[in-house]
Design a protein around this motif. Structure first.
Motif, PDB file in Angstrom:
ATOM      1  N   ALA A 127      50.501 -49.086  21.314  1.00 24.71           N
ATOM      2  CA  ALA A 127      50.260 -48.058  22.296  1.00 24.71           C
ATOM      3  C   ALA A 127      51.702 -47.220  22.275  1.00 24.71           C
ATOM      4  O   ALA A 127      52.541 -47.458  21.943  1.00 24.71           O
ATOM      5  CB  ALA A 127      50.306 -48.809  23.645  1.00 24.71           C
ATOM      6  N   PHE A 128      51.413 -45.800  22.714  1.00 23.26           N
ATOM      7  CA  PHE A 128      52.667 -44.887  22.618  1.00 23.26           C
ATOM      8  C   PHE A 128      53.073 -44.456  24.306  1.00 23.26           C
ATOM      9  O   PHE A 128      52.190 -43.955  24.945  1.00 23.26           O
ATOM     10  CB  PHE A 128      52.168 -43.749  21.827  1.00 23.26           C
ATOM     11  CG  PHE A 128      52.040 -43.925  20.443  1.00 23.26           C
ATOM     12  CD1 PHE A 128      52.349 -45.197  19.648  1.00 23.26           C
ATOM     13  CD2 PHE A 128      51.589 -42.750  19.537  1.00 23.26           C
ATOM     14  CE1 PHE A 128      52.063 -45.191  18.351  1.00 23.26           C
ATOM     15  CE2 PHE A 128      51.516 -42.938  18.273  1.00 23.26           C
ATOM     16  CZ  PHE A 128      51.812 -44.247  17.596  1.00 23.26           C
ATOM     17  N   ASP A 129      54.227 -45.125  24.571  1.00 24.66           N
ATOM     18  CA  ASP A 129      54.722 -44.778  25.934  1.00 24.66           C
ATOM     19  C   ASP A 129      55.573 -43.705  25.817  1.00 24.66           C
ATOM     20  O   ASP A 129      56.522 -43.644  25.309  1.00 24.66           O
ATOM     21  CB  ASP A 129      55.191 -46.188  26.607  1.00 24.66           C
ATOM     22  CG  ASP A 129      54.176 -47.315  26.642  1.00 24.66           C
ATOM     23  OD1 ASP A 129      52.997 -46.813  26.889  1.00 24.66           O
ATOM     24  OD2 ASP A 129      54.484 -48.256  26.666  1.00 24.66           O
ATOM     25  N   LEU A 130      55.500 -42.817  27.156  1.00 22.28           N
ATOM     26  CA  LEU A 130      56.386 -41.565  27.129  1.00 22.28           C
ATOM     27  C   LEU A 130      57.501 -42.136  28.024  1.00 22.28           C
ATOM     28  O   LEU A 130      57.292 -42.488  29.349  1.00 22.28           O
ATOM     29  CB  LEU A 130      55.634 -40.590  27.663  1.00 22.28           C
ATOM     30  CG  LEU A 130      56.440 -39.342  27.700  1.00 22.28           C
ATOM     31  CD1 LEU A 130      56.701 -38.600  26.238  1.00 22.28           C
ATOM     32  CD2 LEU A 130      55.781 -38.313  28.447  1.00 22.28           C
ATOM     33  N   HIS A 131      58.766 -41.993  27.361  1.00 20.26           N
ATOM     34  CA  HIS A 131      59.818 -42.302  28.386  1.00 20.26           C
ATOM     35  C   HIS A 131      60.856 -41.214  28.739  1.00 20.26           C
ATOM     36  O   HIS A 131      60.794 -40.069  28.001  1.00 20.26           O
ATOM     37  CB  HIS A 131      60.691 -43.266  27.772  1.00 20.26           C
ATOM     38  CG  HIS A 131      60.313 -44.923  27.521  1.00 20.26           C
ATOM     39  ND1 HIS A 131      60.303 -45.730  28.363  1.00 20.26           N
ATOM     40  CD2 HIS A 131      59.241 -45.002  26.715  1.00 20.26           C
ATOM     41  CE1 HIS A 131      59.631 -46.669  27.957  1.00 20.26           C
ATOM     42  NE2 HIS A 131      59.122 -46.404  26.755  1.00 20.26           N
ATOM     43  N   ILE A 132      61.334 -41.046  30.046  1.00 17.97           N
ATOM     44  CA  ILE A 132      62.118 -39.885  30.231  1.00 17.97           C
ATOM     45  C   ILE A 132      63.745 -40.239  30.885  1.00 17.97           C
ATOM     46  O   ILE A 132      63.620 -41.390  31.591  1.00 17.97           O
ATOM     47  CB  ILE A 132      61.425 -39.128  31.330  1.00 17.97           C
ATOM     48  CG1 ILE A 132      60.168 -38.663  30.776  1.00 17.97           C
ATOM     49  CG2 ILE A 132      62.288 -37.952  32.069  1.00 17.97           C
ATOM     50  CD1 ILE A 132      59.203 -38.528  31.824  1.00 17.97           C
ATOM     51  N   VAL A 133      64.698 -39.853  30.384  1.00 20.89           N
ATOM     52  CA  VAL A 133      65.960 -40.226  30.944  1.00 20.89           C
ATOM     53  C   VAL A 133      66.365 -39.080  32.014  1.00 20.89           C
ATOM     54  O   VAL A 133      66.458 -37.817  31.383  1.00 20.89           O
ATOM     55  CB  VAL A 133      66.893 -40.339  29.791  1.00 20.89           C
ATOM     56  CG1 VAL A 133      68.632 -40.259  30.295  1.00 20.89           C
ATOM     57  CG2 VAL A 133      66.753 -41.521  28.982  1.00 20.89           C
ATOM     58  N   ARG A 134      67.036 -39.262  32.932  1.00 22.98           N
ATOM     59  CA  ARG A 134      67.443 -38.200  33.995  1.00 22.98           C
ATOM     60  C   ARG A 134      68.859 -38.540  34.371  1.00 22.98           C
ATOM     61  O   ARG A 134      69.199 -39.732  34.159  1.00 22.98           O
ATOM     62  CB  ARG A 134      66.491 -38.219  35.160  1.00 22.98           C
ATOM     63  CG  ARG A 134      65.013 -38.222  34.809  1.00 22.98           C
ATOM     64  CD  ARG A 134      64.227 -38.295  36.038  1.00 22.98           C
ATOM     65  NE  ARG A 134      64.385 -36.889  36.719  1.00 22.98           N
ATOM     66  CZ  ARG A 134      63.376 -36.657  37.760  1.00 22.98           C
ATOM     67  NH1 ARG A 134      62.558 -37.495  38.452  1.00 22.98           N
ATOM     68  NH2 ARG A 134      63.380 -35.514  38.512  1.00 22.98           N
ATOM     69  N   THR A 135      69.377 -37.504  34.935  1.00 23.34           N
ATOM     70  CA  THR A 135      70.895 -37.698  35.430  1.00 23.34           C
ATOM     71  C   THR A 135      70.927 -37.313  36.770  1.00 23.34           C
ATOM     72  O   THR A 135      70.419 -36.339  37.178  1.00 23.34           O
ATOM     73  CB  THR A 135      71.775 -36.927  34.498  1.00 23.34           C
ATOM     74  OG1 THR A 135      71.558 -37.480  33.067  1.00 23.34           O
ATOM     75  CG2 THR A 135      73.275 -37.190  35.024  1.00 23.34           C
ATOM     76  N   GLU A 150      58.039 -44.383  22.815  1.00 27.97           N
ATOM     77  CA  GLU A 150      58.152 -45.585  22.369  1.00 27.97           C
ATOM     78  C   GLU A 150      56.886 -46.249  21.804  1.00 27.97           C
ATOM     79  O   GLU A 150      55.939 -46.193  22.614  1.00 27.97           O
ATOM     80  CB  GLU A 150      58.601 -46.459  23.567  1.00 27.97           C
ATOM     81  CG  GLU A 150      58.870 -47.776  23.061  1.00 27.97           C
ATOM     82  CD  GLU A 150      59.331 -48.740  24.031  1.00 27.97           C
ATOM     83  OE1 GLU A 150      59.986 -49.890  23.801  1.00 27.97           O
ATOM     84  OE2 GLU A 150      59.259 -48.518  25.302  1.00 27.97           O
ATOM     85  N   ARG A 151      56.859 -46.697  20.745  1.00 24.06           N
ATOM     86  CA  ARG A 151      55.749 -47.537  20.150  1.00 24.06           C
ATOM     87  C   ARG A 151      55.804 -48.813  20.498  1.00 24.06           C
ATOM     88  O   ARG A 151      56.691 -49.691  19.825  1.00 24.06           O
ATOM     89  CB  ARG A 151      55.497 -46.964  18.537  1.00 24.06           C
ATOM     90  CG  ARG A 151      54.484 -47.573  17.887  1.00 24.06           C
ATOM     91  CD  ARG A 151      54.492 -47.085  16.419  1.00 24.06           C
ATOM     92  NE  ARG A 151      53.402 -47.946  15.659  1.00 24.06           N
ATOM     93  CZ  ARG A 151      53.551 -49.190  15.130  1.00 24.06           C
ATOM     94  NH1 ARG A 151      54.853 -49.710  15.072  1.00 24.06           N
ATOM     95  NH2 ARG A 151      52.589 -49.668  14.273  1.00 24.06           N
ATOM     96  N   ARG A 152      54.603 -49.417  21.010  1.00 20.09           N
ATOM     97  CA  ARG A 152      54.770 -50.842  21.457  1.00 20.09           C
ATOM     98  C   ARG A 152      53.395 -51.594  21.026  1.00 20.09           C
ATOM     99  O   ARG A 152      52.327 -50.809  20.771  1.00 20.09           O
ATOM    100  CB  ARG A 152      55.081 -51.238  22.894  1.00 20.09           C
ATOM    101  CG  ARG A 152      54.068 -50.826  23.600  1.00 20.09           C
ATOM    102  CD  ARG A 152      54.496 -50.963  25.173  1.00 20.09           C
ATOM    103  NE  ARG A 152      53.708 -50.326  26.230  1.00 20.09           N
ATOM    104  CZ  ARG A 152      52.478 -50.814  26.414  1.00 20.09           C
ATOM    105  NH1 ARG A 152      52.158 -52.055  25.795  1.00 20.09           N
ATOM    106  NH2 ARG A 152      51.518 -50.353  27.398  1.00 20.09           N
TER     107      ARG A 152
END
Length: 647
Positions: A547-555, A530-532
């Motif tokens: 800033a470039f933030d790394l996001h992770i989706v889990r189940t 995500e770019r913010r």
């Protein structure tokens, strides 16, 4: 790439000497730990241009030779003053892109940045040439700030105009009044009529006397002004001299020599370089012994042992030998059996010694920093003392010159005052009943003419200031137009950078999604960047940066989806995430067009089948893919690949 690839190396990583032939396509380095697979990958990196390869701990020099397609690339490594220096003719002049996204060892910067949870913007944008745009943005921002200051100054000047206009009008009125009074007095004198010729001559004599008096008074005022100016300058020089003498007293008058400190700094740096070499050698010894200890101190020949087992002459099943309960290991220096605890104890002492050397090196660095700072201060103080003393000498000369000038002006003033007194005395002789009115009229006229000169001079100064301000204010429209143009240019440049950043992020997200789908890694459903915008302080200013933030989706096990951060991932999940990011960078930046090799290592977090899918996917992009794997991790890979088991 159409021919076989030959790699020859000496004293690189843990390698003494080797020559290995690779094939175009996929090459799999297999074997157990501590078989120099990673060192061999570093060998290829060095030949391709990387500076992140290491020299063997007990060697002062090493070399690499890489040959393919009738071309040869060489690299020489040499230890100098505790540092490894690279030379030769590598494949790449600038290895930065390959270091980031093609040489994917465990120490890879992109993989480490993800593991650490760092902002990824700098990594993603580093290969993209935005330096020229950023430099132009900085230049325009600086010019815009200058224009803003200029506009503020013009606004202040504009606010000053009404008061100046009011002063000018008041002076014009006063000049007009004074001029009218002068005209009246001159008319009175013209109307004054004496009947006899002698009286007319007397009148001319009176007028001449008052003209001389007026001229003398004007000269007296000029001398008084010059004298006052010289006294003010003299006083200002005395104040400056007193301040400099105070500053001179505050300058450290130590007898310590910057040259002596320089010698001490060089001595400490020499000791630090020696410690650097010792620490590096200790680290190499420790690492070598740790790897050997992990492998129980010997290399077991599986084929020979199998034959012994078949003949009935062996000492038992291979597995039993490898998994035996013995606490002894075969010493790799003398070949005898040694208790493991003794070796571990020796390693602990080596680690402690290395830590002591590191602490000693830190202490030396602190001393070097302190002495360097002190040396710099001493040089600055010496320069400051020299500047002050030079200025004091100049001030002394200037004071002497002005003192002489003041004495001359005081003498001139005294002489001129006497001259005025004499002329006034002469004028008083004309004061009798017959000429009293004429004398008084001349005195008034003389005073008013002097006043008129002062008023006109003051009026001219005010008018000059008004003209100066009006001329500057005329620039306002031009300045405002330029500022508006800069705003438009900045908007365009920032939009261009934003567009480049957005495209890069989108490309990374697309490729990470593709790679993750290949891996089918059940612990992570999705990875995206995500770019913010964020506000940071640069000096005294607060500026907006991305800033470039790394996001992770889990189940979860019950099917619930949620977003997580890198901080909450397990070690293996971080490894996978970092690998996915680095592999995406390889595709986003078309690294395969820059360097024909791709190196993969430390894939233990992924099972054999997924590794096979990953290798097959990237095989299409790269001329030569070299992957280092344990034997069990290589089981699912195609048999058509080239396998290297000995390095």
């Amino acid at each position: 790439m159409s021919s076989a690839i030959t790699v020859a190396a000496e004293n690189i990583g843990g390698i003494d000497s080797t020559e290995v032939t690779l094939e175009p396509g996929v090459n799999v380095l297999t074997g157990r730990n501590a078989t120099n697979r990673t060192s061999f990958l570093q060998t290829i990196m060095a030949a391709l241009g990387s500076r992140r390869s290491s020299l063997k701990g007990d060697a002062d020099a090493g070399s690499v030779e890489l040959s393919f397609d009738d071309e040869q690339y060489t690299r020489y490594l040499e230890r100098r003053n505790g540092e490894v220096v690279f030379d030769g003719d590598p494949y790449l002049d600038d290895p930065e892109l390959a270091d980031l996204f093609a040489f994917l060892l465990e120490s890879n910067e992109a993989r480490r940045a993800v593991r650490a949870g760092d902002d990824l913007r700098e990594l993603i944008m580093r290969p993209i040439d935005t330096d020229e745009i950023e430099a132009e943005i900085n230049r325009l921002e600086t010019e815009k700030r200058d224009l803003d200051q200029r506009l503020e100054e013009l606004s202040r000047l504009d606010a000053e105009l009404p008061d100046l206009e009011e002063d000018r009008v008041a002076l014009e009125d006063e000049i007009e009044t004074t001029t009218e009074r002068i005209d009246e007095l001159e008319a009175e004198l013209d109307e004054f009529d004496l009947d006899v010729e002698a009286s007319r001559e007397r009148k001319e004599e009176i007028e001449s006397a008052f003209a001389d008096l007026q001229e003398a008074r004007t000269e007296l005022e000029s001398i008084e002004y010059d004298l006052e100016t010289e006294r003010e300058s003299y006083a200002e020089l005395e104040r400056e001299r007193d301040e400099l003498e105070t500053d001179l007293e505050e300058v450290d008058d130590t007898q310590e020599s910057p040259e002596r400190l320089e010698g001490r700094v060089q001595e400490l740096r020499s000791r630090k370089r020696s410690l650097d070499t010792t620490v590096s050698e200790l680290q190499s010894v420790i690492r070598f012994n740790e790897e050997r200890l992990e492998d129980d101190g010997f290399e077991f020949d599986l084929e020979e042992s199998a034959e012994q087992s078949d003949d009935g002459d062996g000492d038992g099943d291979i597995t039993e030998q490898l998994l035996g309960d013995s606490s002894d290991v075969i010493c790799w220096t003398c070949g005898s059996q040694v208790d493991r605890e003794r070796i571990e104890s020796t390693l602990d002492r080596l680690r402690s010694l290395r830590q002591e050397k590191l602490d000693e090196r830190s202490d030396l660095q602190e001393q070097i920093d302190d002495l360097s700072t002190r040396r710099k201060e001493l040089r600055q103080q010496t320069q400051k003392r020299s500047r002050i003393e030079t200025r004091l000498e100049a001030i002394a000369d200037e004071l002497e010159r002005r003192e002489q000038r003041i004495e001359e002006l005081e003498a001139d003033l005294e002489d001129q005052q006497k001259r005025v007194d004499e002329l006034e005395s002469d004028a008083e002789t004309f004061e009798d009943a017959e000429y009293g009115d004429v004398i008084e009229a001349h005195r008034d006229l003389n005073r008013l003419e002097l006043d008129l000169e002062d008023l006109e001079e003051e009026r001219d100064e005010v008018q000059d200031r008004i003209d100066e301000i009006e001329a500057k204010i005329e620039e306002r429209s031009e300045v405002e137009d330029r500022r508006e143009t800069i705003e438009d240019e900045l908007t365009d440049l920032r939009t261009r950078v934003d567009r480049i950043e957005a495209n890069a992020v989108d490309a990374f997200n697309d490729h990470m999604e593709s790679i993750l789908s290949i891996l089918e890694y059940r612990n992570i459903d999705r990875i995206w960047i995500e770019r913010r915008e964020k506000t940071v302080r640069e000096g005294r200013r607060k500026v907006s940066r991305t800033a470039f933030d790394l996001h992770i989706v889990r189940t979860t096990e019950d099917g619930r989806t949620y977003e997580d951060t890198v901080d909450h991932l397990s070690e293996s999940e971080r490894e996978v995430t970092g690998l996915v990011f680095a592999l995406a960078g390889y595709l986003v930046h078309d690294v395969y067009e820059v360097v024909p090799f791709m190196l993969l290592d430390s894939l233990e977090a992924i099972d054999s089948n997924r590794i096979a899918d990953l290798v097959e996917y990237f095989e299409e992009y790269v001329d030569c893919l070299v992957v280092a794997l344990l034997r069990e991790d290589a089981e699912a890979l195609s048999e058509s690949y080239a396998y290297v088991e000995e390095i």
